[in-house]
Design an enzyme around this catalytic site. Sequence first.
Site, PDB file in Angstrom:
ATOM      1  CE1 TYR A 126     -12.618   1.730  -0.951  1.00  0.00           C
ATOM      2  CE2 TYR A 126     -12.718   3.923   0.282  1.00  0.00           C
ATOM      3  CZ  TYR A 126     -12.670   2.358   0.319  1.00  0.00           C
ATOM      4  OH  TYR A 126     -12.574   2.027   2.128  1.00  0.00           O
ATOM      5  CD  GLU A 166     -16.074  -0.802  -1.738  1.00  0.00           C
ATOM      6  OE1 GLU A 166     -15.862  -0.422  -2.909  1.00  0.00           O
ATOM      7  OE2 GLU A 166     -16.124  -0.922  -0.364  1.00  0.00           O
ATOM      8  CG  ASP A 216       0.236 -20.119   1.788  1.00  0.00           C
ATOM      9  OD1 ASP A 216       1.165 -19.286   0.929  1.00  0.00           O
ATOM     10  OD2 ASP A 216       0.473 -19.779   3.022  1.00  0.00           O
ATOM     11  CB  THR A 240       2.494 -12.980   0.579  1.00  0.00           C
ATOM     12  OG1 THR A 240       3.450 -13.903   0.178  1.00  0.00           O
ATOM     13  CG2 THR A 240       2.092 -12.571   1.218  1.00  0.00           C
ATOM     14  CE  LYS A 263       6.313 -14.181   2.700  1.00  0.00           C
ATOM     15  NZ  LYS A 263       5.006 -14.053   2.944  1.00  0.00           N
ATOM     16  NE  ARG A 289       4.823  -6.727   3.166  1.00  0.00           N
ATOM     17  CZ  ARG A 289       4.748  -6.352   4.900  1.00  0.00           C
ATOM     18  NH1 ARG A 289       6.093  -6.551   4.708  1.00  0.00           N
ATOM     19  NH2 ARG A 289       4.803  -7.389   5.696  1.00  0.00           N
TER      20      ARG A 289
HETATM   21  N1  DSN Z   1       5.299 -13.408   8.740  1.00  0.00           N
HETATM   22  C1  DSN Z   1       6.267 -14.149   6.768  1.00  0.00           C
HETATM   23  C2  DSN Z   1       7.316 -14.805   7.198  1.00  0.00           C
HETATM   24  O1  DSN Z   1       8.453 -14.154   7.697  1.00  0.00           O
HETATM   25  O2  DSN Z   1       7.593 -16.149   6.399  1.00  0.00           O
HETATM   26  C3  DSN Z   1       5.156 -15.053   6.373  1.00  0.00           C
HETATM   27  O3  DSN Z   1       3.534 -14.351   6.573  1.00  0.00           O
END
Ligand code: DSN
Length: 418
Positions: free
Chosen positions: A51, A53, A197, A223, A226, A232
Amino acid sequence: MNNLQQQDQEIYDLIQQEEQRQADKIRLIASENYVSSAVMEATGSVFTNKYSEGYAGKRYYEGQQYVDQVELLAIQRAKDLFGADHVNVQPYSGSPANLAVYLAFIKPGDTILGMALPHGGHLTHGSKVSISGKYFNAESYSLDQETGTLDYDAIRAKAKACKPKILIAGHSAFSRVLDFAEFRKIADEVNALLLVDMAHFAGLVAGGAHPSPIPYADVVTTTTHKSLRGPRGAMILCKEEHAQAIDKAVFPGIQGGPHNSTTAAIAVALKEAASPAFKEYAAQIVANAKTLATTLNEQGFHLVTGGTDNHLLLIDLTNKGVTGKVAAKALDAAGIVLNYNAVPFDPRKPFDPSGVRLGTSAVTSRGFKEAEMVKIGNWINAIVSAPEDQALQAETAQAVKDLCAAFPAPGLEHLSKG
Ligand code: DSN
């Protein structure tokens, strides 16, 4: 995974089956990828036990000798890779990252302006079913009905009419490059903060295959799993003047302790993304998407915007007489995995829309190039033309498996030896 097998055979078996699925299928879900074994090992490391924080040097628990170093490394690597003033690597994923930006800069009832969800925007950009649309006055801009692309004059007019506190650029189903300079101008004209984003195309930005929003945006969220090919997780990158507001919004604003094993894996992924090989990877993602678009265009598919500049394709299947859901299920049975998706001005419901969305990040990670994209395009055409033909699906699934065996996926090489 000997310990797991001994302790929990059911979960062990499901993990083995999922590994085999990922090895044997052509994965075209635009938001997915294959992480390296190094990223996977960091994700499963002992940092999951800790942990922390707070932030490096200012934590609420002791024992941070190594966590602090991991987090500082991840931050430095992100700053170097993207050229950002300040980076927060703690958001659990993209939705909390965007929520943290709202918490940092606006109050409930304030206006935000983002791309409409059915036009390629994201839930967290103001969809009425998400907290972003329930707590804030969410306005949206749409794509031009003729061209399927963005009309910046229309966005400007909308912004002048609704005067958003935050203007959002970014998407999860749009196949063209965004004009960040134009978004900046519009934001300045209405005195809004510009949030980009870049979750979908962060890997392309890192590899130099897509313009960077960093010089233009006040705040950039992404994120990490991707096209960036990490675990993740998520990051927020911002100008120095916003650093304190962003950090306070992430913790203690909406989150507790960061997921340190994810932070370690983000750091590993960022090191990979800074390599020359990743530049080649990013360029190949775009080249593959363009070849797939050309192949599908030649087969009479209607691509929204007519093609792609990034990793993503959105197909309107109306002229093929098949819904997105029927096509996606038939393709899945044939070993080609993608998702059904609304298209702009879709007359159908989101749970059974007119289109499918495809992306080339994952298949490019396993080494597919233009020749494989042509094969995939031809398979998609055959399956979508006869979505009830189960024999064709089975035959195609075997051909897909054979092709995949020749291109072992990262981390799953032991399963793909042809
Ligand atoms: N769920 C993601 C996507 O498939 O684009 C976006 O957060």
